[in-house]
Design an enzyme around this catalytic site. Structure first.
Site, PDB file in Angstrom:
ATOM      1  N   ASP A  12       0.915  -1.052   0.133  1.00  0.00           N
ATOM      2  CA  ASP A  12       0.144   0.007  -0.277  1.00  0.00           C
ATOM      3  C   ASP A  12       0.858   1.261   0.006  1.00  0.00           C
ATOM      4  O   ASP A  12       1.871   1.233   0.507  1.00  0.00           O
ATOM      5  CB  ASP A  12      -0.928  -0.164   1.487  1.00  0.00           C
ATOM      6  CG  ASP A  12      -2.068   0.995   1.133  1.00  0.00           C
ATOM      7  OD1 ASP A  12      -2.299   1.617   0.118  1.00  0.00           O
ATOM      8  OD2 ASP A  12      -2.398   1.565   2.091  1.00  0.00           O
ATOM      9  N   GLY A  15       0.137   5.320  -4.674  1.00  0.00           N
ATOM     10  CA  GLY A  15      -0.406   6.348  -5.055  1.00  0.00           C
ATOM     11  C   GLY A  15      -0.038   7.547  -4.305  1.00  0.00           C
ATOM     12  O   GLY A  15       0.220   8.798  -4.895  1.00  0.00           O
ATOM     13  N   ARG A  16      -0.105   7.498  -2.993  1.00  0.00           N
ATOM     14  CA  ARG A  16       0.490   8.727  -1.923  1.00  0.00           C
ATOM     15  C   ARG A  16       1.919   8.951  -2.319  1.00  0.00           C
ATOM     16  O   ARG A  16       2.332  10.110  -2.185  1.00  0.00           O
ATOM     17  CB  ARG A  16       0.173   8.248  -0.727  1.00  0.00           C
ATOM     18  CG  ARG A  16      -1.194   8.575  -0.154  1.00  0.00           C
ATOM     19  CD  ARG A  16      -1.562   7.998   1.218  1.00  0.00           C
ATOM     20  NE  ARG A  16      -1.812   6.391   1.240  1.00  0.00           N
ATOM     21  CZ  ARG A  16      -1.710   5.474   2.188  1.00  0.00           C
ATOM     22  NH1 ARG A  16      -1.494   6.299   3.312  1.00  0.00           N
ATOM     23  NH2 ARG A  16      -1.821   4.428   1.949  1.00  0.00           N
ATOM     24  N   GLU A  59     -12.202  -4.991  -5.709  1.00  0.00           N
ATOM     25  CA  GLU A  59     -12.609  -3.577  -5.592  1.00  0.00           C
ATOM     26  C   GLU A  59     -11.862  -2.433  -6.581  1.00  0.00           C
ATOM     27  O   GLU A  59     -12.341  -1.560  -6.773  1.00  0.00           O
ATOM     28  CB  GLU A  59     -12.619  -3.088  -3.845  1.00  0.00           C
ATOM     29  CG  GLU A  59     -13.501  -3.897  -2.975  1.00  0.00           C
ATOM     30  CD  GLU A  59     -13.021  -5.195  -2.797  1.00  0.00           C
ATOM     31  OE1 GLU A  59     -13.904  -5.922  -2.124  1.00  0.00           O
ATOM     32  OE2 GLU A  59     -11.943  -5.432  -2.896  1.00  0.00           O
ATOM     33  N   ASN A  60     -10.624  -2.832  -6.641  1.00  0.00           N
ATOM     34  CA  ASN A  60      -9.614  -2.014  -7.624  1.00  0.00           C
ATOM     35  C   ASN A  60     -10.380  -1.798  -8.935  1.00  0.00           C
ATOM     36  O   ASN A  60      -9.964  -0.826  -9.638  1.00  0.00           O
ATOM     37  CB  ASN A  60      -8.209  -2.700  -7.485  1.00  0.00           C
ATOM     38  CG  ASN A  60      -7.544  -2.351  -6.119  1.00  0.00           C
ATOM     39  OD1 ASN A  60      -6.593  -2.853  -5.925  1.00  0.00           O
ATOM     40  ND2 ASN A  60      -8.080  -1.345  -5.427  1.00  0.00           N
ATOM     41  N   TRP A  61     -11.101  -2.803  -9.504  1.00  0.00           N
ATOM     42  CA  TRP A  61     -11.615  -2.479 -10.577  1.00  0.00           C
ATOM     43  C   TRP A  61     -12.360  -1.388 -10.908  1.00  0.00           C
ATOM     44  O   TRP A  61     -12.698  -0.716 -11.964  1.00  0.00           O
ATOM     45  CB  TRP A  61     -12.502  -3.801 -11.258  1.00  0.00           C
ATOM     46  CG  TRP A  61     -11.628  -4.997 -11.496  1.00  0.00           C
ATOM     47  CD1 TRP A  61     -11.447  -6.191 -10.522  1.00  0.00           C
ATOM     48  CD2 TRP A  61     -10.826  -5.340 -12.551  1.00  0.00           C
ATOM     49  NE1 TRP A  61     -10.605  -7.102 -11.073  1.00  0.00           N
ATOM     50  CE2 TRP A  61     -10.373  -6.691 -12.157  1.00  0.00           C
ATOM     51  CE3 TRP A  61     -10.362  -4.774 -13.709  1.00  0.00           C
ATOM     52  CZ2 TRP A  61      -9.280  -7.168 -13.329  1.00  0.00           C
ATOM     53  CZ3 TRP A  61      -9.443  -5.056 -14.232  1.00  0.00           C
ATOM     54  CH2 TRP A  61      -8.787  -6.461 -14.294  1.00  0.00           C
ATOM     55  N   ARG A 185      -5.535  -1.785   8.402  1.00  0.00           N
ATOM     56  CA  ARG A 185      -6.655  -2.687   8.214  1.00  0.00           C
ATOM     57  C   ARG A 185      -6.197  -3.800   7.276  1.00  0.00           C
ATOM     58  O   ARG A 185      -5.083  -3.325   6.507  1.00  0.00           O
ATOM     59  CB  ARG A 185      -7.885  -1.750   7.627  1.00  0.00           C
ATOM     60  CG  ARG A 185      -7.587  -0.920   6.171  1.00  0.00           C
ATOM     61  CD  ARG A 185      -8.701  -0.160   5.937  1.00  0.00           C
ATOM     62  NE  ARG A 185      -8.301   0.574   4.712  1.00  0.00           N
ATOM     63  CZ  ARG A 185      -7.660   1.546   4.485  1.00  0.00           C
ATOM     64  NH1 ARG A 185      -7.581   2.337   5.858  1.00  0.00           N
ATOM     65  NH2 ARG A 185      -7.326   2.234   3.268  1.00  0.00           N
ATOM     66  N   ILE A 186      -7.145  -4.712   6.976  1.00  0.00           N
ATOM     67  CA  ILE A 186      -6.693  -5.705   5.947  1.00  0.00           C
ATOM     68  C   ILE A 186      -7.515  -5.767   4.527  1.00  0.00           C
ATOM     69  O   ILE A 186      -7.154  -6.398   3.886  1.00  0.00           O
ATOM     70  CB  ILE A 186      -7.009  -7.100   6.422  1.00  0.00           C
ATOM     71  CG1 ILE A 186      -8.165  -7.462   7.009  1.00  0.00           C
ATOM     72  CG2 ILE A 186      -5.932  -7.230   7.844  1.00  0.00           C
ATOM     73  CD1 ILE A 186      -8.637  -8.933   7.412  1.00  0.00           C
TER      74      ILE A 186
END
Length: 232
Positions: A12, A15-16, A59-61, A185-186
């Protein structure tokens, strides 16, 4: 140092990281490839048997189309670029996830690399692509139900048998789950498999994550007592 048999990483912060440097998000994803290479090599060197990387969730779609397209192209290119390294280091490559969304060309490249590295005995590297924990449990339940219908009766099932229906069947549950970027979070990841996994949250954004950061996570892991709900 006790080396975890299976380390899983939620990569993760790409993007940041890119935004901090004034670039588009895809620049961060491209820069994250070097982190994958360094961490994978380190895990193979110290004797980790399974390394799973959460690369792209179901969810990334829903992300912007240009970012998704760029990520899939990056995945394709990375597989081609890392082929020789995987073979040289005897690393088996696998992809786990809902591949129904993938293009025919990407799926063919995945299957080809899986076949070419199938004999790798040093470590298994698993890319979790188009994966979600809820999807995994649902597809397992559907497969179990289908087997029951085919048998004409309710088949016996316990935790071990149900695990065989999961997409990760044959892969031991993670001993250590690392999430980078400081998020705690997971994110719908390996919901069944991480029931007794040790979690470690690193503040380092993924493109900057290196073996020294993973070494720190493993050191923290070694200072914990895993009781699995029992009392010592």
């Amino acid at each position: 140092m006790q080396v975890p048999q299976h380390i899983s990483i939620i990569m993760d912060g790409n993007g940041r990281w890119a935004k901090q440097k004034g670039h588009r998000r895809l620049f961060g994803h491209k820069s994250g490839v070097e982190a994958v290479r360094d961490v994978t090599t380190y895990c193979a060197e110290i004797g980790v048997k399974y390394l799973s990387l959460f690369a792209f969730s179901e969810e990334n779609w829903d992300r912007p189309a240009d970012e998704v397209k760029g990520l899939m192209e990056l995945m394709f290119k990375s597989m081609l670029d890392e082929r020789d390294t995987l073979l040289k280091n005897q690393i088996r490559f696998r992809v786990i996830g809902n591949t129904d969304h993938l293009s025919a060309s990407l799926l063919a490249a995945i299957r080809k690399l899986e076949d070419e590295t199938a004999a790798g005995s040093r470590m298994t590297m698993i890319v979790m692509l188009s994966y979600s924990g809820k999807w995994d449990i649902l597809q397992a339940a559907r497969h179990y139900a289908a087997d029951c219908l085919a048998a004409g009766e309710q088949l016996p099932v316990d935790e071990a048998r149900f695990s065989d229906y999961l997409a990760t069947a044959g892969v031991p549950d993670p001993d250590l789950l690392v999430r980078t970027s400081g998020e705690q979070r997971i994110s719908n990841y390996m919901l069944w498999q991480t029931a007794y996994t040790e979690f470690y949250y690193s503040p380092v954004l993924w493109p900057d994550f290196r073996r020294k950061d993973l070494e720190q996570a493993i050191s923290d892991f070694n200072n914990r007592q895993r009781r699995y709900g029992k009392v010592e």
